[in-house]
Design a protein around this motif. Structure first.
Motif, PDB file in Angstrom:
ATOM      1  N   GLU A  85       0.742  -1.213  -0.104  1.00  0.00           N
ATOM      2  CA  GLU A  85       0.056  -0.246   0.054  1.00  0.00           C
ATOM      3  C   GLU A  85       0.945   1.281  -0.113  1.00  0.00           C
ATOM      4  O   GLU A  85       0.719   2.346  -0.761  1.00  0.00           O
ATOM      5  N   VAL A  88       2.398   1.990  -3.443  1.00  0.00           N
ATOM      6  CA  VAL A  88       1.229   2.526  -4.431  1.00  0.00           C
ATOM      7  C   VAL A  88       1.065   3.726  -3.945  1.00  0.00           C
ATOM      8  O   VAL A  88       0.751   4.964  -4.972  1.00  0.00           O
ATOM      9  N   SER A  93       1.948   2.860  -8.282  1.00  0.00           N
ATOM     10  CA  SER A  93       1.714   1.542  -8.915  1.00  0.00           C
ATOM     11  C   SER A  93       2.607   0.436  -8.034  1.00  0.00           C
ATOM     12  O   SER A  93       3.528   0.948  -7.537  1.00  0.00           O
ATOM     13  N   GLN A 138      -2.208  -6.717  -6.328  1.00  0.00           N
ATOM     14  CA  GLN A 138      -2.187  -5.356  -6.642  1.00  0.00           C
ATOM     15  C   GLN A 138      -1.902  -5.424  -8.194  1.00  0.00           C
ATOM     16  O   GLN A 138      -2.411  -4.589  -8.800  1.00  0.00           O
ATOM     17  N   GLN A 142      -4.103  -3.808 -11.959  1.00  0.00           N
ATOM     18  CA  GLN A 142      -3.725  -2.907 -12.692  1.00  0.00           C
ATOM     19  C   GLN A 142      -3.845  -2.995 -14.138  1.00  0.00           C
ATOM     20  O   GLN A 142      -3.901  -4.127 -14.564  1.00  0.00           O
TER      21      GLN A 142
END
Length: 270
Positions: A85, A88, A93, A138, A142
């Motif tokens: 987290e 990002v 990203s 994650q 994306q």
């Protein structure tokens, strides 16, 4: 977070964000530096060595790169989730995840304490799963997906005296890598592994003292007659993390020919 203020050496990973676990020293620091040189913004992960991690960050920034140190225990799900987290939040990203953090313990299998076994497996295998899963979640969310590189070992492909927990964990990393590669390939997430042999790092002498071998022993047993270098391992990771190589589920063994040569010990090699 440190800002980029000079041109980078290349743009292979320009615009990408990378996490390298266990990046405060050794192979991990070399990988972090290499990815930054090639354009990535890098999270330098550490568990307890904040000063060393900050030194790696400073080195990257001095070379014109972008990096930040983030503390996390790779065997702790909450720590790893928070690290992803934070990545990002910092960089927008997560494009490259290098699960490098590891540890070992030495001793005859019949004498290894079960808590030592569990700690090695927790870090070297479960930690790789936790990191891969958090990164995979994650990356799957994306548009540009991503790449995961797990640092295994040639010892995951062979038995090795006094290292039962380490060999077992690294063997698990190899097949975990293949399994995740199969699951995520269609979604654009590549998963590969690097399996180093004996690499010259700042803890080589310490390992020799406890395991009872010398530089000459390694040179005689290795067909290339030398240790590998941190720079060579970083180059391997850089290749595996690229998005233009059609490679996933691969285990790249970088061991100077050790495993290919079933048995070797030449007295005339120094």
């Amino acid at each position: 977070m440190q800002a980029l203020d000079e041109p980078r050496m290349s743009d292979t990973f320009a615009g990408d964000a990378a996490i390298v676990t266990g990046a405060s020293k050794g192979i991990g620091s070399g990988i972090a530096t290499k990815l930054a040189e090639q354009g990535a913004s890098v999270v330098v992960n550490y568990r307890s060595s904040e000063k060393r991690a900050e030194s790696v960050v400073d080195e990257i920034v001095d070379r014109g790169g972008e990096a930040v140190a983030v503390q996390a225990d790779v065997s702790d799900e909450d720590d790893v989730a928070a690290m992803v987290e934070a990545t990002v939040d910092y960089f927008g990203s997560l494009d490259v995840m290098v699960n490098n953090a590891g540890m070992t313990t030495l001793g005859p299998a019949e004498e290894i304490d079960i808590e030592d076994w569990r700690r090695v497996v927790d870090v070297d295998l479960t930690g790789v799963f936790i990191g891969s899963r958090a990164a995979g979640r994650q990356m799957l969310s994306q548009d540009d997906s991503g790449a995961i590189v797990n640092v295994a070992s040639m010892m995951g492909e062979m038995g090795f005296h006094m290292r039962a927990p380490y060999c077992a964990a690294k063997a698990g990393v190899i097949n975990l890598t293949r399994t995740l590669a199969v699951e995520w390939a269609e979604d654009g997430v590549s998963v590969n592994a690097l399996a180093p042999g004996f690499i010259q790092t700042d803890i080589t002498d310490q390992t020799q003292d406890s395991a009872g071998y010398t530089d000459i022993d390694i040179h005689r047993r290795t067909p290339m007659a030398r240790y590998g270098t941190v720079e060579e391992m970083a180059n391997c990771v850089s290749f595996l993390a690229r998005d233009d190589n059609y490679v996933t589920g691969e285990v790249l063994r970088a061991d100077g020919g050790w495993v290919s040569d079933a048995w070797r010990y030449r007295e005339n090699r120094a």
